[in-house]
Scaffold this motif. Structure first.
Motif, PDB file in Angstrom:
ATOM      1  N   THR A 534     -41.599 -66.781 -59.345  1.00  0.00           N
ATOM      2  CA  THR A 534     -42.486 -67.850 -59.807  1.00  0.00           C
ATOM      3  C   THR A 534     -42.744 -67.615 -61.282  1.00  0.00           C
ATOM      4  N   ILE A 547     -34.583 -71.320 -63.604  1.00  0.00           N
ATOM      5  CA  ILE A 547     -35.125 -71.797 -62.332  1.00  0.00           C
ATOM      6  C   ILE A 547     -34.766 -73.249 -62.111  1.00  0.00           C
ATOM      7  N   SER A 552     -35.728 -71.146 -57.284  1.00  0.00           N
ATOM      8  CA  SER A 552     -36.637 -70.001 -57.395  1.00  0.00           C
ATOM      9  C   SER A 552     -36.426 -68.955 -56.302  1.00  0.00           C
TER      10      SER A 552
END
Length: 757
Positions: A534, A547, A552
């Motif tokens: 994240t 990403i 992710s």
């Protein structure tokens, strides 16, 4: 009729009453600890013999002379000879206090060698012997102001305790050392060879100026070797005068030498039962005609010949160098007489000191086999392999002849084990990771099997790691190793001053090590890792774009291969050998992203002296994506800077930076190198767990191999200290960057405390 006892000293000078009687019995009185059989063994008369009164002094002298008795009286009652005795007390215990320089066990050993020990008979004059022996021990250490007080405490059952109070005082300081009679070498050069003498003001840790008889003797041997290795075969130490000031605090040492003439080598030859071609043997000789005579080269020649014969079973080959000296021409002719003796075989191998390790675990490292021909080369290799085991600290191998056999020997392998198993719970601090908490169970020698097991939890402000790791170094009988690794890791880079992201990794791997030869190993591994990332509060463009392209969550299937070459003499603070490896890690098709990483490292250890090691390190690593993956993922890039990389620069701070946040992003190409000198800490010269180093580091990380520029390499010089402490490895460095650029984050002092790896 009875007659009075006579003192032993007077008995032989006094005329006893005339007459005699036949001994019907002998009665012993006053015995407590000493058995009657012991007394009868010393008595010069026996039951049934005719006893002449004139023999009385002989009886008293015989018993008194044993030292067991403080009083001896002899009486007659009828035809019974009565011997009345008083035993001397026995030493129940010897207690020391006040001693710190010389340990109690060492003092007790010295007293025992002088015949003074627990359980022995106590005599009053033993106190003088005891005191003199202790004084000799302390005088040998330069403690001429030592004071020794002894107290004898009587105990029940005719025993005594001896209490010894020692006030050691200060060690005598050497104020001056003078060499007299030297012409070939400057006095300053000779003084520099000695382990004793005055010391510079800045060398505060040194004990060089503290007198020690043992170190003086060692220094004189070194001085003698200097001359004998440079041709002065008639060199002699005429005298060594040690003068002590009246207050016993300062010493002045004068060394008188006779140098003689310098000799060269006229001729070198071999004689005896050679067994090998003379030309082959002559090549092994280190000393050559026309050179300056050197005792070291003679001894090295002897060793080279003994190694040749020893490698082929002649364990007790006798090589005797015989010189013929020509005093007129100052030349020496050397003849090496060879007596190989009988060829011998190894009968049995015994392991001694392996209290926590199975003998089979040690035996599998032996390259010298039982029943095989004796070989010094295989024995040395066996010793090296044993020393490289992480749970073995030191190894010594003795050769012992088998009784009744002239062609067999036993090998006694003495090992000293390290503490290999531990439960750890520690708190530490690292400038990169911050405060760290670690707990775990670790064993490098699980249940004495030689297998390694590690269950650990490590937490810090950046990383939290849960790990189970198990390695069997002999998964197969041929020495193929297998390792199993399970782990879970959480990473939060916000506190690391690099690109900001969070990552959770869950993975497992199985690895194998396949020995190709004694020093070469092929490594192979496979595994799986899931990475969930994240973005942080201040994400870099390289993170968000990656990403956006690949998601992710990353499922990564890994294949690994490598080749290592390892000739180090030990794995902890090696002093000789080479360790290098080429490794490939491939994220295979079927993974979320596909990339590879290749790395090469080379560590060289060069023994420069008995205490100084040269260390050269180099590392080159490269990674790239393939089959549609454009680059390495941001969570698997290379970083540079900090201890173990380029000291003097903040951890992971070198290389490319994000154009928006200015944070280090890492790169696809890393190169670092280091050159250094490693040596024991001056204040802990006998420690095997502490080392210091002077080093030069250079390196950097680049976006790709194409962007490499030599002028972008950063370098530094510094001083480092490593300590394998009970709570974990401790590392410190003080480094000065040599070519820092604007924007570089430098850090002169760096350290790691209590962090396990």
């Amino acid at each position: 009729m009875a007659f009075s006892p006579l003192p032993a000293a007077a008995a032989t000078a006094t005329i006893a009453p005339a007459g005699s009687f036949k001994i019907a019995n002998i009665e012993l009185r006053g015995l407590q600890r000493i058995s009657p059989s012991t007394v009868f063994a010393y008595l010069p008369v026996h039951v049934g013999e005719e006893f002449q009164y004139s023999e009385t002094p002989k009886v008293i002298d015989a018993l008194y002379g044993t030292g067991f008795f403080s009083r001896v009286n002899v009486y007659r009652q009828g035809n019974v000879l009565i011997v009345d005795l008083k035993e001397r007390p026995a030493i129940n215990d010897i207690r020391f206090r006040g001693n710190s320089l010389i340990k109690t066990a060492q003092l007790k050993r010295a007293l025992k060698q002088a015949g003074i020990a627990k359980g022995l008979v106590f005599k009053r004059d033993v106190l003088n012997e005891l005191r003199n022996e202790l004084l000799a021990q302390y005088y040998g250490q330069g403690k001429y102001n030592v004071k020794i007080d002894t107290t004898v405490k009587p105990l029940p059952r005719n025993r005594v305790d001896i209490d010894i109070h020692i006030i050691e005082g200060k060690t005598a300081t050497i104020k001056q050392v003078v060499v007299v009679g030297n012409h070939a070498f400057r006095e300053q050069h000779l003084l520099g060879l000695l382990d004793v003498g005055t010391k510079p003001w800045w060398e505060f840790w040194s004990s060089r100026n503290k007198y020690s008889q043992a170190r003086l003797s060692s220094s004189l041997n070194t001085l003698q070797s200097q001359y004998l290795n440079d041709g002065y075969i008639n060199f002699a130490l005429n005298s060594t005068q040690v003068a002590l000031t009246p207050n016993h605090r300062n010493m002045y040492i004068t060394i008188n030498v006779h140098e003689g003439e310098k000799y060269s080598v006229k001729k070198v030859s071999l004689a005896g039962k050679l067994l090998y071609p003379k030309a082959q043997l002559m090549k092994l000789l280190k000393i050559k005609p026309g050179e300056v005579f050197s005792r070291k080269q003679v001894l090295d020649s002897v060793k080279a010949l003994q190694n040749l014969y020893g490698d082929n079973g002649y364990a007790f080959a006798n090589i005797n160098p015989v010189p013929q000296v020509d005093q007129a021409t100052h030349e020496v002719s050397l003849t090496f007489f060879v007596d190989p003796g009988r060829r011998v075989y190894v009968h049995e191998i015994h392991f001694i000191g392996n209290n926590g390790t199975s003998g089979n675990v040690l035996r599998r490292e032996m390259r010298q086999m039982e029943g095989g021909l004796y070989s010094t080369k295989l024995i040395d290799l066996s010793k090296r392999r044993l020393q490289r085991l992480p749970y073995i600290e030191s190894v010594k191998i003795d050769t012992q002849r088998v009784a009744g056999s002239d062609d067999q020997v036993n090998l006694n392998v003495h090992v000293k084990e390290r503490l290999s198993s531990s439960f750890t719970a520690s708190i530490g601090y690292s400038q990169f990771d911050g405060i760290t908490f670690a707990t775990g169970i670790s064993s490098q020698n699980f249940l004495g099997t030689g297998n390694s097991l590690n269950l650990s939890v490590n937490t810090s402000r950046i990383n939290t790691l849960y790990q189970i790791n198990y390695i069997n170094p002999y998964y197969t009988i041929n020495g193929v190793s297998r390792g199993i690794n399970l782990y879970y890791q959480r990473t939060d880079t916000a506190s690391a001053d690099i690109i900001d992201y969070n990552a959770n990794r869950l993975g497992m791997a199985v690895s194998y090590g396949i020995p190709l030869s004694e020093f070469n190993t092929l490594n192979a591994s496979y595994g799986y890792q899931q990475v969930k990332v994240t973005v942080g509060t201040d994400p870099a463009e390289s993170v968000t774009s990656y990403i956006a392209d690949y998601g992710s969550t990353y499922n990564l299937f890994k294949l690994g291969a490598g080749l290592t070459h390892d000739t180090r003499n030990r794995t902890v603070f090696p002093t000789s050998g080479n360790y290098q490896g080429l490794n490939l890690s491939l994220i295979t098709p079927g993974s979320t992203v596909k990339y590879y990483k290749v790395s090469y490292f080379n560590d060289q250890y060069i023994p420069l002296s008995s205490w100084l090691t040269g260390v050269l390190n180099a590392n080159v690593s490269y990674g790239a994506g393939y089959d549609g993956t454009r680059t390495l993922p941001f969570f698997d890039k290379y970083y540079a800077g900090g201890m173990g990389s380029v000291a003097g620069y903040k951890d992971s701070s070198l290389g490319p930076r994000d154009p928006v946040t200015g944070q280090p992003t890492g790169g696809n190409f890393l190169t670092t190198a280091s050159a250094g000198l490693r040596f024991p800490a001056p204040f802990l010269t006998n420690s095997n767990s502490v080392r210091m180093s002077l080093f030069y580091d250079i390196g950097n990380v680049f976006a790709s191999a194409r962007t490499f520029k030599a002028n972008q390499l950063r370098s530094s010089v510094g001083l480092g200290l490593e300590w394998l402490s009970p709570i974990g490895p401790l590392s410190f460095s003080i480094a000065k960057p040599l070519n820092a650029k604007p924007g570089d984050q430098t850090q002169t002092f760096q350290f790691n405390i209590g962090t396990y790896f």
